[in-house]
Enzyme design. Sequence first.
Site, PDB file in Angstrom:
ATOM      1  N   CYS A 424       0.836  -1.213   0.000  1.00  0.00           N
ATOM      2  CA  CYS A 424       0.000   0.000   0.000  1.00  0.00           C
ATOM      3  C   CYS A 424       0.864   1.254   0.000  1.00  0.00           C
ATOM      4  O   CYS A 424       0.543   2.246   0.672  1.00  0.00           O
ATOM      5  CB  CYS A 424      -0.945   0.001   1.201  1.00  0.00           C
ATOM      6  SG  CYS A 424      -2.174  -1.307   1.165  1.00  0.00           S
ATOM      7  N   ASN A 425       1.956   1.218  -0.739  1.00  0.00           N
ATOM      8  CA  ASN A 425       2.847   2.379  -0.846  1.00  0.00           C
ATOM      9  C   ASN A 425       3.449   2.389  -2.247  1.00  0.00           C
ATOM     10  O   ASN A 425       4.632   2.088  -2.445  1.00  0.00           O
ATOM     11  CB  ASN A 425       3.945   2.312   0.212  1.00  0.00           C
ATOM     12  CG  ASN A 425       4.724   3.608   0.340  1.00  0.00           C
ATOM     13  OD1 ASN A 425       4.851   4.372  -0.610  1.00  0.00           O
ATOM     14  ND2 ASN A 425       5.267   3.858   1.523  1.00  0.00           N
TER      15      ASN A 425
END
Length: 889
Positions: A424-425
């Site tokens: 999630c980055n």
Amino acid sequence: MAGGAAPRGAELLDFARFWDSSSQPLAYGYGQRSLRELRAHEFGRLAGTVYLDHAGTTLFPQSQLTSFINDLTENIYGNPHSQNISSKLTHDTVEQVRYRILAYFHTSPEDYSVIFTAGSTAALKLVAEAFPWVSPGPESSGSRFCYLTDSHTSVVGMRTIATAMNVTSIPVRPEDVWSAQRQDAASSNPDCQIPHLFCYPAQSNFSGTRYPLSWIGEVKSGQRCPASTPGKWFVLLDAASYVSTSPLDLSVHQADFVPISFYKIFGFPTGLGVLLVNNRVAPLLRKTYFGGGTAAAYLAGEDFYIPRQSVAERFEDGTISFLAVIALKHGFDTLERLTGGMGNIQQHTFTLAQYTYTALSALHYPNGSPVVRIYCDSKFSSPDVQGPVINFNVLDYNGKIIGYSQVDKMASLYNIQVRTGCFCNTGACQRHLGISDKMVKKHLQAGHVCGDNVDLIDGQPTGSVRISFGYMSTLEDAQAFLRFIIATWLHPSDGQPFPQAIPGEAGTPPAESKAQSAVPATVDRCSPSPQQDAATDSEVQNDSFTTVDAVGLHLPLPEAARIQQTPSEKAAGVLDGGLGPHVITNLYLYPIKSCAALEVTSWPLGNHGLLYDRGWMVVNHNGICLSQKQEPRLCLIQPFIDLQQRIMIIKAKGMEPIEVPLEENGEWAQICQSKVCADRVNTYDCGEKISSWLSKFFGRPCRLIKQSSDFQRNARKKKHGRDQSADTTATLSLVNEAQYLLINRSSVLELQQQLKYSDENGKEELFPVKDLISRFRANIITKGTRAFEEEKWDEISIGSLHFQVLGPCHRCQMICINQKTGQRNQDVFQKLSESRERKVNFGVYLMHMSLDLSSQCFLSVGSQVFPVLKENVELHNLPASEKHQDVTS
């Protein structure tokens, strides 16, 4: 490697030597209580498992849960919005927890307010919705929303709310903030009060990089500007990752907003976070919605609403998760008692990360190439610049990246749990892996989405592997991970294992004992021992399971089907390399998903494939399907089907056989829905009798369920870049992907040659063919074509039956399970990964192109197979007149 010499870096770094050579003060453990004792008393469930995903969530200790449960059983906690005694107890306890949170971060109610949220993501959303954005106008260009590109998805997602307010969002690269010239605070324009917001993480959840907390004061004072825009800057410090292993002092670093998720710190409870709001900023926040508990007064008949005075009461819509809030008290108490505080946790976890980083960086292939590529902005020099997170990709001998999915699958065979993907980055993933915006869009078009296992596209990685340490992590965890890397990618080329590790501890830290020194690397390869049933060539040739044909099951068949027999491998000529006629040599169905195979010589077809193939599955107490990945002993459950009596007989060693009817009846209780590979299916429970039988065998509650006969599960309509014909309708049983799975004996034999090993006397042995075939759990086994030629097929015909080849079967860890014993062996998956360029494909999926069930159709052993190659549409080496000779319909 001549003479089986171990490659450079094939021994684990001696922890004592690392300790003595470190320029950074190190600490391991928590004083007199050893980590071994802590793990035994608080984390017994970790026995045999190396858990290295603490950045995802850490684990809760047993005593924390026990203390919380005792609290709930001894007290009555009512809704805090009521006025009775139990509600007052809840309200007062919650307020005490608020104070405890503020004290934990070295601040007080005078400076900060605690707003409980559903997690850090909800806290970020709240800030985006309530921040006093100023839209552009005649006299102003409006507010700016700036965020570090190395930010979690939930931070980047705030820009959609800002955009809705016509506010400009500006992504800022870490290197740009690092290189920004510090300005004199007096040079800023004090008259311009347009609010801007800058968000950055205290710790990157991708790489563990720790960004300076001093940025908070510098940005707020105007000394460091994320963007050249006049106005007043506010700072949101995303502390979710950072505070899981480090103390945060808000009396020194006074960020305006600090979102936190508590499961990152305690492991329990989940779904609870806070937004810490600086009280100087709180009056500026705006609400567009009010929920229960937030209103001092309002009217239903007109637009009249007066919010409550306190910040928390204004923003906590509805009833908070008050029992979860009460659980936090026990989290704080337990963490302090076990570790002495977050400062000790920071030192302990950093020591493990620095040691692992140092050891991992030292691993090289014999040609000098590194085994891993580590993505970081620090050299793990101190906990001020680096958290206990290591992000990397494994490289092969030639420096090419090995997909993270393969690394994950291999790690699971060693009971090591890691995290893979982009975490999630996306911003950090792009920066470290060199993935352009164009490539991200290309990967999406190729079918890759966040969180899947598509790890390589055109040879380029889509993500990486991350390990992270928590307060209960040990040196043994770190060294088990390093041994896994060494055993999997640095094993000697001649097949000889490295010297084994000293029995017992992997290593003991100086804080507990310096008695042990260097610990040689272990290659936990679990080399297969010679099988008793594979001692001679004749036994290898006769490697079929005990077969059952349709006659033996009392099904009245046409005479042509009764004479089908399994040809011997020797007659087929597969062991001496001859191809011979292209025929089916074995047929298997698997009535119960993940359980043992039933071999047949002739078998009827149904709408979903072989009749009753994967018609049932075993589920746990929560109704979740069990597979051999979680429960290898499923392979010891042997189902037999009697078509005439309409029953399935289930056997297992040490258990009395039990019967289950083939079709549902009125006594079965319907289960609304279950899930198979993300598809919802209607199922029926097969009753208490078989449930008790399975529960006794596995030692935990289990049930047997069957797919409802009136439920249709449709196959996906795409076939590797080519649409299926419009009139094609394929339905599935409880299989994962397709109606049939076919493997080629020549492919099995080629893999067998690669799996040669030496016994204790140095005699070369072959991995049993029978064992290999059973591991791939195919329906149709063929011989008569070259190894892996099946992957070139577009269609096949077997008599009057026509099948579309959907593509290769991408293998998981289940091929490492011996289907006779339930024991794991890593070599099969590892060798297949190496020999097939890490695709780990074996076998091909088939689907009916058309099927007329107006008369019974059968597949039979001995039937000829006619493939159509992808390169042309002519049948392969066989005249059309022979197409239909060996299949009974």
